[in-house]
Scaffold this motif. Structure first.
Motif, PDB file in Angstrom:
ATOM      1  N   GLY A   1       0.794  -1.280   0.114  1.00 35.36           N
ATOM      2  CA  GLY A   1       0.017   0.150  -0.053  1.00 35.36           C
ATOM      3  C   GLY A   1       0.781   1.211  -0.155  1.00 35.36           C
ATOM      4  O   GLY A   1       2.001   1.165   0.220  1.00 35.36           O
ATOM      5  N   GLN A   2       0.308   2.237  -0.220  1.00 33.32           N
ATOM      6  CA  GLN A   2       0.947   3.577  -0.396  1.00 33.32           C
ATOM      7  C   GLN A   2       1.227   4.039   1.283  1.00 33.32           C
ATOM      8  O   GLN A   2       2.293   4.711   1.486  1.00 33.32           O
ATOM      9  CB  GLN A   2       0.131   4.707  -0.891  1.00 33.32           C
ATOM     10  N   ASP A   3       0.329   3.689   2.252  1.00 31.16           N
ATOM     11  CA  ASP A   3       0.485   4.368   3.410  1.00 31.16           C
ATOM     12  C   ASP A   3       1.405   3.366   4.325  1.00 31.16           C
ATOM     13  O   ASP A   3       2.344   3.728   5.204  1.00 31.16           O
ATOM     14  CB  ASP A   3      -0.829   4.382   4.178  1.00 31.16           C
ATOM     15  N   GLN A   4       1.585   2.113   4.221  1.00 30.05           N
ATOM     16  CA  GLN A   4       2.479   1.135   4.756  1.00 30.05           C
ATOM     17  C   GLN A   4       2.847   0.253   3.754  1.00 30.05           C
ATOM     18  O   GLN A   4       2.388  -0.439   2.846  1.00 30.05           O
ATOM     19  CB  GLN A   4       1.430   0.390   5.781  1.00 30.05           C
ATOM     20  N   LYS A   5       4.201   0.014   3.908  1.00 31.75           N
ATOM     21  CA  LYS A   5       4.864  -0.874   3.067  1.00 31.75           C
ATOM     22  C   LYS A   5       5.924  -1.681   3.920  1.00 31.75           C
ATOM     23  O   LYS A   5       7.057  -1.125   4.833  1.00 31.75           O
ATOM     24  CB  LYS A   5       5.973   0.321   2.275  1.00 31.75           C
ATOM     25  N   ASP A   6       5.631  -2.957   4.133  1.00 36.05           N
ATOM     26  CA  ASP A   6       6.262  -3.969   4.873  1.00 36.05           C
ATOM     27  C   ASP A   6       6.959  -5.087   3.815  1.00 36.05           C
ATOM     28  O   ASP A   6       6.272  -5.414   3.182  1.00 36.05           O
ATOM     29  CB  ASP A   6       5.264  -4.462   5.910  1.00 36.05           C
ATOM     30  N   ALA A   7       8.164  -5.467   4.578  1.00 38.39           N
ATOM     31  CA  ALA A   7       8.675  -6.432   3.536  1.00 38.39           C
ATOM     32  C   ALA A   7       9.513  -7.391   4.728  1.00 38.39           C
ATOM     33  O   ALA A   7      10.245  -6.921   5.394  1.00 38.39           O
ATOM     34  CB  ALA A   7       9.633  -5.943   2.489  1.00 38.39           C
TER      35      ALA A   7
ATOM     36  N   LYS B   1       9.539  -0.605   5.470  1.00 38.14           N
ATOM     37  CA  LYS B   1       9.809  -1.366   6.778  1.00 38.14           C
ATOM     38  C   LYS B   1      10.297  -2.521   6.675  1.00 38.14           C
ATOM     39  O   LYS B   1       9.412  -3.736   6.109  1.00 38.14           O
ATOM     40  CB  LYS B   1       8.517  -1.176   7.599  1.00 38.14           C
ATOM     41  N   ILE B   2      11.464  -2.920   7.030  1.00 41.34           N
ATOM     42  CA  ILE B   2      12.212  -4.220   6.470  1.00 41.34           C
ATOM     43  C   ILE B   2      12.346  -5.195   7.855  1.00 41.34           C
ATOM     44  O   ILE B   2      13.015  -4.758   8.750  1.00 41.34           O
ATOM     45  CB  ILE B   2      13.455  -3.919   5.940  1.00 41.34           C
TER      46      ILE B   2
END
Length: 428
Positions: free
Chosen positions: A306-312, A342-343
């Motif tokens: 998503g644009q607001d939350q980026k988790d990997a 966010k990694i």
């Protein structure tokens, strides 16, 4: 009128040469000061029709009152009769305005004493405005200064016409700022004050790295290579993501330079701060793999897109976990700032333990719970890693040492051949 002569022009030229204040500003200040002195001398608070005029050709200055020509005078301070006005100018008519000199006798010394403070204040204001405008243009750029002193943990840096302040939060940790040394700083902010403008500079800002690369790498200045992102922990490590707009130009190689010359110049300027040059990519998986370098990556799973939350979720071999995380989490923290993702980093053993605890396939089960697509990236031994400045230096030293060894072996072989030839000659 008061005769000034060439003294005013000489003073104007000196101020313009030393402080950059134009002649027009000084003459305007002198005229305003003369009007203020006249009001004080005549005990007049309000006199809108009073002005001072300077004749540049004759070098004279005087105070004049502007009055309106009327048939019958009601207000002598603002009006003049037609007969009196025609004594000054024969062609004047009703409702015209005439200027009448009202410079008091013996006004020269009184005007000089009263006008001194006004002129001084105007010159200070003009000087402050010049400095303010100059450094407003320099805001957001790199400049060179000289360290003056250290006051209350703030470093005072002279950057030309004024002294700038480098707060403690904008200093590089463990850096010793010695007075008299030259230093490159980033103009962070310019604040207007009652005195000289307050300029805030930084020695730890990430834009310093950008400016240094633009100075050292012609491809960046020409727009062929583009700096996409920078994350920095000043004094320790910097990660910089670059991209080439020309397929024939290698973005990483351009930043390194021949035999590492460009990157070594920048590292020297930053007091041996580590620099990782990362290849930028539109693919978030590839970008994250490059950002985690120099650690090897087994797979990257995009948990949210998503644009607001980026988790990997990044999986690495067991022996690469500490390298991927870095000392006190520095490597993954810089990678997060560089990519904006966010990694979460885990080793293969940790994923197997989760798989056993969950009773299923670790990576797939985590993503199925989130009901989001998974993107895998298998590590390739030939995949290009981030370029570390220390690795470059080690390669250069190894190459130079190898060249020295080759020359020494060649010398020894030549000596052996000459010795054998001499032995053969003696036997013959």
């Amino acid at each position: 009128m008061i005769k000034i002569g060439t003294a005013l022009f000489e003073a104007c030229e000196e101020l313009e040469r030393d402080r950059g204040i134009s002649k027009e500003v000084i003459i305007s200040s002198l005229c305003d000061a003369l009007v203020a002195a006249y009001k004080k001398h005549m005990h007049v608070k309000e006199a809108a029709n009073i002005e001072a005029i300077f004749e540049e050709q004759t070098g004279e200055i005087g105070v004049f009152s502007t009055k309106t020509v009327v048939k019958e005078v009601v207000d002598p301070d603002m009006e003049i009769s037609l007969e009196d006005a025609q004594e000054i100018d024969d062609e004047v008519e009703i409702d015209d305005e005439v200027k009448i000199e009202v410079t008091p006798d013996q006004f020269g010394r009184i005007a000089a004493q009263s006008a001194k403070q006004v002129i001084t204040q105007r010159i200070r204001d003009a000087e402050r405005n010049n400095i303010l405008n100059e450094f407003l243009e320099k805001k957001g750029t790199l400049t060179t200064g000289i360290i003056q002193r250290v006051e209350n943990r703030n470093v005072i840096v002279n950057i030309g016409k004024t002294d700038a302040i480098m707060p403690q939060r904008e200093q590089i940790p463990r850096e010793y700022y010695k007075p008299g040394n030259r230093i490159r700083v980033f103009v962070l902010n310019v604040k207007e004050t009652n005195r000289l403008p307050q300029v805030i500079v930084s020695h730890a800002h990430p834009e310093i790295v950008r400016e240094l690369f633009e100075l050292e790498v012609p491809e960046i200045e020409d727009g062929i290579v583009e700096i996409k992102s920078i994350s920095r922990e000043a004094g320790y490590r910097t990660k910089i993501a670059v991209w080439s707009n020309d397929p024939e130009v290698d973005s990483v190689g351009a930043c390194i330079g021949p035999r590492g010359s460009r990157i070594q110049t920048i590292v020297g300027e930053l007091k041996n701060e580590k620099i990782d040059i990362v290849r930028w990519s539109e693919d978030p998986v590839e970008y994250i793999v490059n950002a985690i370098s120099p650690a090897r990556v087994v797979s990257v799973d995009i948990m949210t897109d998503g644009q607001d939350q980026k988790d990997a979720l990044v999986v690495v071999p067991d022996d690469q976990l500490s390298l991927a995380i870095g000392r006190e989490g520095q490597n993954v923290r810089l990678a997060h700032r560089l990519t904006g993702w966010k990694i979460d980093i885990k080793s293969i053993s940790q994923m197997e333990q989760e798989e056993g605890a969950n009773g299923g396939n670790g990576v797939n089960e985590v993503n199925s719970k989130l009901n989001t697509p998974v993107q895998d990236y298998e590590y390739n031994e030939t995949e290009e890693r981030a370029v570390d400045s220390e690795e470059i230096q080690e390669e250069i030293e190894e190459e130079m040492n190898q060249q020295a060894y080759d020359e020494e072996d060649l010398t020894q072989e030549t000596e052996v051949e000459e010795s054998e030839e001499n032995t053969e000659d003696e036997l013959a």
